[in-house]
Write a protein that holds these residues in place. Structure first.
Motif, PDB file in Angstrom:
ATOM      1  N   GLY A  49      -1.840 -20.660  38.225  1.00 25.62           N
ATOM      2  CA  GLY A  49      -1.517 -20.062  36.942  1.00 25.62           C
ATOM      3  C   GLY A  49      -1.531 -18.539  36.929  1.00 25.62           C
ATOM      4  N   GLU A  50      -2.102 -17.898  37.949  1.00 27.60           N
ATOM      5  CA  GLU A  50      -2.119 -16.428  37.995  1.00 27.60           C
ATOM      6  C   GLU A  50      -0.736 -15.904  38.342  1.00 27.60           C
ATOM      7  N   LYS A  51      -0.407 -14.724  37.819  1.00 30.31           N
ATOM      8  CA  LYS A  51       0.884 -14.096  38.114  1.00 30.31           C
ATOM      9  C   LYS A  51       0.712 -13.083  39.227  1.00 30.31           C
ATOM     10  N   VAL A  52       1.661 -13.106  40.162  1.00 35.71           N
ATOM     11  CA  VAL A  52       1.677 -12.182  41.290  1.00 35.71           C
ATOM     12  C   VAL A  52       3.085 -11.602  41.410  1.00 35.71           C
ATOM     13  N   LYS A  53       3.198 -10.497  42.156  1.00 34.48           N
ATOM     14  CA  LYS A  53       4.512  -9.904  42.423  1.00 34.48           C
ATOM     15  C   LYS A  53       4.894 -10.219  43.858  1.00 34.48           C
ATOM     16  N   VAL A  54       6.140 -10.647  44.043  1.00 33.60           N
ATOM     17  CA  VAL A  54       6.608 -11.118  45.338  1.00 33.60           C
ATOM     18  C   VAL A  54       7.893 -10.400  45.722  1.00 33.60           C
ATOM     19  N   VAL A  55       7.998 -10.030  47.010  1.00 30.98           N
ATOM     20  CA  VAL A  55       9.230  -9.468  47.562  1.00 30.98           C
ATOM     21  C   VAL A  55       9.528 -10.225  48.854  1.00 30.98           C
ATOM     22  N   PHE A  56      10.759 -10.724  48.986  1.00 30.30           N
ATOM     23  CA  PHE A  56      11.207 -11.399  50.195  1.00 30.30           C
ATOM     24  C   PHE A  56      12.161 -10.485  50.956  1.00 30.30           C
ATOM     25  N   THR A  57      12.061 -10.502  52.284  1.00 33.44           N
ATOM     26  CA  THR A  57      13.014  -9.806  53.149  1.00 33.44           C
ATOM     27  C   THR A  57      13.389 -10.760  54.279  1.00 33.44           C
ATOM     28  N   LYS A  58      14.539 -10.505  54.883  1.00 33.87           N
ATOM     29  CA  LYS A  58      15.041 -11.366  55.963  1.00 33.87           C
ATOM     30  C   LYS A  58      15.421 -10.472  57.143  1.00 33.87           C
ATOM     31  N   PRO A  59      14.438 -10.176  58.026  1.00 28.81           N
ATOM     32  CA  PRO A  59      14.706  -9.251  59.123  1.00 28.81           C
ATOM     33  C   PRO A  59      15.620  -9.810  60.214  1.00 28.81           C
ATOM     34  N   SER A  60      15.773 -11.142  60.289  1.00 28.58           N
ATOM     35  CA  SER A  60      16.696 -11.753  61.250  1.00 28.58           C
ATOM     36  C   SER A  60      17.165 -13.090  60.701  1.00 28.58           C
ATOM     37  N   ASP A  61      18.103 -13.715  61.389  1.00 31.11           N
ATOM     38  CA  ASP A  61      18.691 -14.970  60.911  1.00 31.11           C
ATOM     39  C   ASP A  61      17.669 -16.082  60.702  1.00 31.11           C
ATOM     40  N   ASN A  62      16.610 -16.117  61.525  1.00 35.17           N
ATOM     41  CA  ASN A  62      15.666 -17.233  61.435  1.00 35.17           C
ATOM     42  C   ASN A  62      14.281 -16.826  60.916  1.00 35.17           C
ATOM     43  N   VAL A  63      14.148 -15.620  60.376  1.00 34.70           N
ATOM     44  CA  VAL A  63      12.845 -15.157  59.878  1.00 34.70           C
ATOM     45  C   VAL A  63      12.976 -14.741  58.417  1.00 34.70           C
ATOM     46  N   LEU A  64      12.042 -15.226  57.599  1.00 35.98           N
ATOM     47  CA  LEU A  64      11.971 -14.858  56.192  1.00 35.98           C
ATOM     48  C   LEU A  64      10.556 -14.357  55.924  1.00 35.98           C
ATOM     49  N   ASN A  65      10.448 -13.095  55.506  1.00 40.10           N
ATOM     50  CA  ASN A  65       9.146 -12.497  55.216  1.00 40.10           C
ATOM     51  C   ASN A  65       8.919 -12.444  53.720  1.00 40.10           C
ATOM     52  N   GLN A  66       7.650 -12.532  53.341  1.00 40.59           N
ATOM     53  CA  GLN A  66       7.268 -12.505  51.937  1.00 40.59           C
ATOM     54  C   GLN A  66       6.018 -11.635  51.796  1.00 40.59           C
ATOM     55  N   LYS A  67       6.063 -10.677  50.882  1.00 31.15           N
ATOM     56  CA  LYS A  67       4.900  -9.843  50.583  1.00 31.15           C
ATOM     57  C   LYS A  67       4.480 -10.159  49.158  1.00 31.15           C
ATOM     58  N   ILE A  68       3.203 -10.508  48.989  1.00 35.30           N
ATOM     59  CA  ILE A  68       2.678 -10.839  47.669  1.00 35.30           C
ATOM     60  C   ILE A  68       1.649  -9.781  47.275  1.00 35.30           C
ATOM     61  N   THR A  69       1.833  -9.203  46.102  1.00 30.97           N
ATOM     62  CA  THR A  69       0.849  -8.285  45.540  1.00 30.97           C
ATOM     63  C   THR A  69       0.004  -9.089  44.560  1.00 30.97           C
ATOM     64  N   MET A  70      -1.274  -9.240  44.902  1.00 33.18           N
ATOM     65  CA  MET A  70      -2.195 -10.031  44.098  1.00 33.18           C
ATOM     66  C   MET A  70      -2.571  -9.263  42.826  1.00 33.18           C
ATOM     67  N   PRO A  71      -3.140  -9.970  41.826  1.00 35.43           N
ATOM     68  CA  PRO A  71      -3.540  -9.293  40.586  1.00 35.43           C
ATOM     69  C   PRO A  71      -4.506  -8.123  40.812  1.00 35.43           C
ATOM     70  N   ASP A  72      -5.332  -8.190  41.872  1.00 35.32           N
ATOM     71  CA  ASP A  72      -6.274  -7.095  42.152  1.00 35.32           C
ATOM     72  C   ASP A  72      -5.658  -5.994  43.015  1.00 35.32           C
ATOM     73  N   GLY A  73      -4.356  -6.105  43.322  1.00 37.47           N
ATOM     74  CA  GLY A  73      -3.660  -5.094  44.102  1.00 37.47           C
ATOM     75  C   GLY A  73      -3.633  -5.337  45.603  1.00 37.47           C
ATOM     76  N   LYS A  74      -4.414  -6.327  46.095  1.00 37.80           N
ATOM     77  CA  LYS A  74      -4.404  -6.629  47.527  1.00 37.80           C
ATOM     78  C   LYS A  74      -3.062  -7.244  47.915  1.00 37.80           C
ATOM     79  N   LEU A  75      -2.672  -7.008  49.167  1.00 41.64           N
ATOM     80  CA  LEU A  75      -1.395  -7.507  49.671  1.00 41.64           C
ATOM     81  C   LEU A  75      -1.615  -8.664  50.636  1.00 41.64           C
ATOM     82  N   VAL A  76      -0.776  -9.690  50.516  1.00 38.57           N
ATOM     83  CA  VAL A  76      -0.777 -10.827  51.418  1.00 38.57           C
ATOM     84  C   VAL A  76       0.631 -10.930  51.989  1.00 38.57           C
ATOM     85  N   TYR A  77       0.709 -11.157  53.309  1.00 41.37           N
ATOM     86  CA  TYR A  77       2.003 -11.224  53.999  1.00 41.37           C
ATOM     87  C   TYR A  77       2.209 -12.600  54.600  1.00 41.37           C
TER      88      TYR A  77
END
Length: 108
Positions: A49-77
């Motif tokens: 139920g918590e809201k986070v900010k997410v950004v997806f990038t695709k550095p190559s054909d078979n790789v999908l990266n996701q960066k999540i900014t948590m409510p406390d500002g910490k980043l998860v990759y």
């Protein structure tokens, strides 16, 4: 005595056009789905139920990266590598030396 088994999460990505995808997740009896555009930040609600900010990038054909900014500002990759009907996901969090690697198989 009956034992309940926990089902593994089921996730999927569907390419809608060159930069837009749909993400779906089924876990613990809950279904979530949202569209995202590569490189654009999007606010999403997590399974808890918590809201986070997410950004997806695709550095190559078979790789999908996701960066999540948590409510406390910490980043998860998350980095997902796709190979045929298998995927490998690597998860790491800023300010820690901990890294998890999870392997998935396609479900038919």
């Amino acid at each position: 005595m009956r034992t309940l088994e926990k089902a593994s999460p089921i996730f999927g990505y569907t390419k809608l056009d060159d930069t837009t995808f749909n993400f779906t997740l089924e876990a613990e009896g809950r279904h979530m789905s949202f569209n995202f555009t590569l490189g654009e930040e999007k606010e999403v609600e997590r399974r808890d139920g918590e809201k986070v900010k997410v950004v997806f990038t695709k550095p190559s054909d078979n790789v999908l990266n996701q960066k999540i900014t948590m409510p406390d500002g910490k980043l998860v990759y998350f980095s997902r590598e796709f190979y045929g009907n298998e995927a490998k996901m690597i998860v790491r969090m800023d300010d820690t030396d901990v890294q998890a690697t999870i392997y998935y198989e396609a479900v038919e």
